[in-house]
Design an enzyme around this catalytic site. Structure first.
Site, PDB file in Angstrom:
ATOM      1  N   PHE A  94      53.847 -12.248  76.048  1.00 20.39           N
ATOM      2  CA  PHE A  94      52.917 -12.827  77.266  1.00 20.39           C
ATOM      3  C   PHE A  94      52.652 -11.850  78.338  1.00 20.39           C
ATOM      4  O   PHE A  94      51.666 -12.009  79.121  1.00 20.39           O
ATOM      5  CB  PHE A  94      54.083 -13.688  77.979  1.00 20.39           C
ATOM      6  N   LYS A  95      53.370 -10.503  78.235  1.00 19.44           N
ATOM      7  CA  LYS A  95      52.864  -9.541  79.249  1.00 19.44           C
ATOM      8  C   LYS A  95      51.399  -9.084  79.131  1.00 19.44           C
ATOM      9  O   LYS A  95      50.792  -8.600  80.055  1.00 19.44           O
ATOM     10  CB  LYS A  95      53.837  -8.113  79.316  1.00 19.44           C
TER      11      LYS A  95
END
Length: 481
Positions: A123-124
């Site tokens: 998700f980063k």
């Protein structure tokens, strides 16, 4: 027209700044975190207009309120270049890459929000890809250079490197513990051949890497001489970019704006769920924000008891959801700042305790009651046995393979679901990153996105060094250009 947006520190002793002034920095001068003077608020009419927007349009509607000192046309171009189906192409389960963050329905009222379709399958990438383009833009405008110096236990490092590779004026020096990451994570970082990426494998553990980053950050002369910057989750630009997918997920899971939804967020550093808190403060109809921890349950303990007790390094457990093996949630300070009614003096006193390794206790304070009643927070914890059981459940009941961190989230979400309120679990990584536990749970290797089949066999480029601050500084000085 809206008032110009200014940022202050949670600790109240740094001057006000604009977005571009805090973009490249980490902590404010007083050691606090940047916060907008006030949150932009979206009205019912605003939400109605936003419902039909695609991801890029939504991102512009939200980020133009936070980054109002970047000319609108420039910001729009940066966003449009970032959020494309080509960048976020690693979709699973037949989802449409054009959605950027597709909503995957497990069953009626229970969804996964896919945030891991970017280049490093975590998700980063959602915020880091934008950060790479913002950094390059700001540096070209000012003619400056930036040397990003960081430490990673596996995910932040690759996300930062893939966002900054080939960018003008930016170099990345990334420390990681030698031989301590998964083979996939190691290969993802070390196979990059871009000349502006420097991987340093440190003989030691993650905490040794983190300690060296702190030591360099505290040497202000060295820091200014070599333009050392940060990309970790204390960066406000990263948190604000993450606000966008809460809006996207809400609109995808509802038919009209009279409905509420809840989000469950696997959490270690509190950055991801902090973005949800901000979305809620901006007017998004979120009923509950459910914080899901692993065995390192500092945050769950706070939401249950009102006591925030950071653990010592020796107390931090090494788990099979390693990105959440964190004992000091650095973004938590932002929420406490809001909870205290933005009382910087109170925040300063509390973090004075935290910085000395001591807890603070709000259990007897009226503030603790507001955590759930006014801010909608709930929590739960998970362990290895729960993770494996939840991964099996997701596979058997819904035919969906999930990673270990998402499993922590789903386990807690199933306990916290309410009838009639859609529950959205944030998918935080793809299972390919954590194949060892997937094999344990499902008895088979996870599917890999196209192009990543032979990642481990690619040539690797990295330097092995001792945990020696002087040697690291010397290395940066020689390669900083």
């Amino acid at each position: 027209m809206h008032d110009a947006m200014y940022y202050v520190s949670t600790r109240g002793q740094a001057p006000q700044k604009r977005f571009t002034e805090i973009l490249l920095g980490g902590l404010m001068e007083d050691g606090g975190l940047a916060m907008p003077v006030q949150y932009p608020r979206f009205t019912a009419a605003d939400l109605e207009a936003m419902r039909g927007m695609d991801y890029r349009q939504l991102a512009f509607a939200i980020l133009s309120r936070f980054a109002d000192d970047i000319p609108a046309a420039d910001l729009k171009a940066l966003i449009d270049r970032t959020y494309t189906p080509e960048v976020y192409r690693n979709t699973v389960s037949g989802s449409d890459a054009r959605d950027i963050t597709p909503l995957y329905t497990l069953e009626s009222g229970l969804h996964l929000l896919e945030l891991s379709n970017g280049p490093t399958l975590a998700f980063k990438d959602m915020a880091m890809q934008l950060l790479g383009n913002l950094f390059e833009y700001a540096l070209e405008k000012s003619g400056q250079q930036l040397n990003i110096f960081g430490a990673t236990s596996g995910d932040t490092g690759s996300s930062a490197e893939y966002a900054m590779r080939g960018k003008h004026g930016v170099r990345v020096f990334m420390l990681s513990p030698h031989g301590k990451m998964s083979r996939f994570q190691t290969a993802q970082m070390f196979s990059l051949q871009d000349p502006n990426i420097f991987n340093i494998a440190v003989r030691g553990v993650f905490d040794d890497c983190q300690d060296m980053v702190k030591a360099v950050s505290n040497d202000l002369d060295f820091k200014s001489k070599y333009c050392i910057g940060t990309v970790n989750s204390i960066n406000w630009a990263r948190v604000s970019a993450q606000v966008v997918y809460y809006f996207k997920g809400y609109f995808a899971a509802t038919k009209h704006n009279g409905e509420e939804v809840s989000f469950t967020v696997p959490s270690g550093n509190f950055g991801n769920v902090c973005a949800g808190h901000i979305a809620r403060m901006m007017g998004l109809p979120i009923r509950h924000l459910v914080v899901a921890t692993n065995e390192n349950d500092v945050l769950d303990e706070f939401f249950r008891t009102g006591v925030y007790r950071p653990r010592a390094t020796a107390e931090t457990l090494h788990t099979t959801s390693p990105s959440m093996d964190i004992s000091k949630a650095s973004n938590f300070e932002r929420f406490i700042y809001d909870l205290t009614g933005r009382d910087a003096e109170a925040v300063r006193a509390m973090w004075g305790e935290v910085d000395r390794g001591r807890p603070f206790d709000l259990s007897a304070s009226s503030l603790f009651g507001k955590v759930a009643s006014e801010y909608g927070f709930q929590s739960g914890a998970s362990n290895h046995a729960h993770r494996v059981a939840t991964m099996r459940l997701a596979n058997e009941r819904w035919g969906r393979a999930i990673d270990t961190h998402t499993a922590d989230g789903l386990k807690v979400a199933l306990e916290r679901r309410e009838a009639g309120v859609p529950m959205i679990v944030l998918e935080t990584a793809l299972p390919a990153k954590f194949s060892e536990t997937v094999v344990e749970a499902l008895g088979r290797e996870p599917v890999r996105p196209a192009g990543m089949e032979n990642l481990e066999s690619l040539p690797q480029r990295f330097e092995v060094m001792d945990a020696d601050v002087a040697a690291i500084k010397d290395y940066i000085a020689r390669h900083a250009g």
